[in-house]
Design an enzyme around this catalytic site. Structure first.
Site, short mmCIF file in Angstrom:
data_model
loop_
_atom_site.label_atom_id
_atom_site.label_comp_id
_atom_site.label_asym_id
_atom_site.label_seq_id
_atom_site.Cartn_x
_atom_site.Cartn_y
_atom_site.Cartn_z
N SER A 1 -61.56 12.99 36.55
CA SER A 1 -61.96 13.45 37.97
C SER A 1 -62.48 14.91 38.06
CB SER A 1 -60.96 13.38 38.87
OG SER A 1 -61.00 13.71 40.17
N TYR B 1 -67.84 14.98 42.05
CA TYR B 1 -68.14 15.13 43.52
C TYR B 1 -68.97 16.35 43.37
CZ TYR B 1 -63.98 12.41 45.09
OH TYR B 1 -63.02 11.38 45.19
N THR C 1 -69.46 9.71 42.45
CA THR C 1 -68.54 8.91 43.61
C THR C 1 -69.24 9.31 45.12
OG1 THR C 1 -66.65 9.25 42.37
CG2 THR C 1 -66.42 8.71 44.67
N LYS D 1 -70.49 5.01 41.90
CA LYS D 1 -69.20 4.72 42.37
C LYS D 1 -68.77 4.61 43.85
CE LYS D 1 -64.16 5.04 41.31
NZ LYS D 1 -63.72 5.91 42.59
N HIS E 1 -62.67 3.14 46.83
CA HIS E 1 -61.75 4.06 46.51
C HIS E 1 -60.54 3.59 46.47
CE1 HIS E 1 -62.74 8.55 46.12
NE2 HIS E 1 -61.28 8.47 46.24
C1 GLV Z 1 -59.16 11.44 45.55
O1 GLV Z 1 -60.05 11.17 45.25
C2 GLV Z 1 -58.21 10.54 46.00
O2 GLV Z 1 -58.59 9.44 46.48
O3 GLV Z 1 -57.22 10.75 46.62
#
Ligand code: GLV
Length: 402
Positions: free
Chosen positions: A131, A154, A180, A277, A301
């Site tokens: 990430s 991100y 994402t 995503k 998510h």
């Molecule tokens: C971060 O991307 C989360 O979902 O906490």
């Protein structure tokens, strides 16, 4: 005499396991056991960050229910003495249709954090996705894993920083970029709000009490180096050196103006496979295909963004029908068992991606916990394939499901 002999023939004491991690994992028969162990071991705030979701947490439940409520049409007498669950994803052969998806902040569950997950993924030959807001850097992860690695992006308002992250991922040998797209603003995670949870977890009166009742975690936390957003350490965007509520971080640092036209920009800085995503409709899957992405990850998510978004498993079939000839379809969210993986593949997904499954495992048993969960999922896929009568992923067809 007879009774003594009978007793002797049935009494078996298990050898006493002295290693506490092995003892814990031996009792974890599935992901829900790992979740329970993680719940016991982690401070409440940490567990709730991992386990929690947006608002009424309906979507996270829908994701798992979507698998549970689908039933098989198992076929028999098909010679399943040799099972091969391997597949090809983004041009790479994988032993299982499974990707370790991105989660932020792995070090809150275990001091090794992403290094532990990446090493376990490499041992299993599966892609590990780091990430952007990981707690180990692009380079640190690359140094411990020669397995397939993906980087989750991100987009920061600071495009220079974003470009630099992409370039670093490329230089470090990451094979795919996963953008994402469901995080224009941060979902409302009400468990975190109630607890005042920040990253890194801060020490206050309530957390001291919480820490005192979870001494194993607290001891590991205070002995290891401070938890920071390792990819952006020392940068103006903030690196977690002072505790921050994630909502505030995302809403101030990430770029809510991101739109389809920015994919051209991303293509100009990344020439490898690109995965989007957070696709949740056929309409957006069509736009993604038109934009020429290599794969979409159907994802809400893990129910952490928009509550009452659709269960991702329900999207697989219509999306594959619409764009499956042009893009690879990954399904993210709700996978807790090998049978879930088989169901997703039967509906047309090329692979599934898991997040909480390995995060719980990391909290339950560190790196060995992640090995354990990957072993459970592998065995579960193979067992399910044998029981539904499929010896390869090509044989996992739609007619095996109701
Ligand atoms: C971060 O991307 C989360 O979902 O906490």
């Amino acid at each position: 005499m007879g009774m003594v002999e009978t007793l002797r023939s049935v009494i078996r004491f298990r050898p006493i396991e002295l290693d506490p991690v092995a003892r814990r994992l031996a009792k974890a028969a599935d992901v829900s056991d790992l979740r329970k162990i993680a719940e016991r071991r982690l401070p409440h705030g940490v567990f709730d960050y991992i386990d929690g979701a947006a608002e009424d947490e309906r979507t996270v439940v829908a994701n798992t229910e979507g698998y549970r409520t689908r039933t098989f049409r198992p076929r028999v007498l098909r010679d399943v003495s040799n099972i091969d669950p391997s597949t090809t994803l983004l041009g790479r052969r994988l032993p299982l249709p499974l990707v370790l998806g991105p989660t932020g902040f792995a070090r809150i569950a275990d001091p090794q954090g992403e290094l532990a997950v990446a090493r376990a993924a490499a041992r299993a030959g599966l892609p590990f996705t780091l990430s952007t807001i990981g707690t180990r850097s692009i380079e640190e992860v690359a140094a411990v894993s020669d397995g397939p690695k993906w980087f989750q992006l991100y987009v920061f308002r600071d495009r220079g920083l974003t470009k630099e992250l992409v370039e670093r991922a490329k230089a470090a040998g990451y094979e795919a970029l996963m953008l994402t797209v469901d995080t224009a603003v941060f979902g409302r995670r009400e468990r975190d709000i109630r607890r005042g949870f920040t990253l890194p977890p801060k020490i206050g009166l309530d957390t001291i009490i919480d820490g005192a009742v979870h001494p194993g975690w607290t001891w590991a936390f205070v002995r290891s180096e401070p938890i920071v957003f390792a990819n952006v350490a020392g940068r103006d965007v903030g690196d977690g050196t002072s505790a921050v509520a994630l909502a505030e971080y995302v809403n101030t640092q990430l770029d809510a103006s991101l739109s389809w036209k920015d994919l051209d920009w991303l293509r100009s800085v990344w020439d490898g496979p690109l995965v989007l995503k957070g696709i949740q409709t056929v309409a957006d899957a069509e736009l993604a295909a038109e934009a020429g992405v290599d794969a979409v990850s159907l994802s809400n998510h893990g129910g952490r963004q928009l509550d009452t978004a659709p269960a991702t498993v329900d999207l697989i079939e219509p999306v594959v029908q619409a764009v499956g000839d042009r893009v690879e379809v990954i399904c993210d969210g709700g996978v807790r068992r090998g049978s879930d993986v088989v169901k997703a593949v039967a509906l047309g997904a090329k692979a599934v991606s898991v997040g909480r499954a390995h995060f719980y495992a990391l909290g339950a048993g560190g790196e060995r916990g992640v090995d354990h969960v990957l072993g459970l999922l592998d065995a579960g896929v193979r067992r399910t394939m044998a029981l539904v009568g499929a010896t390869s992923v090509d044989e996992i067809t739609r007619d095996l499901l109701e």
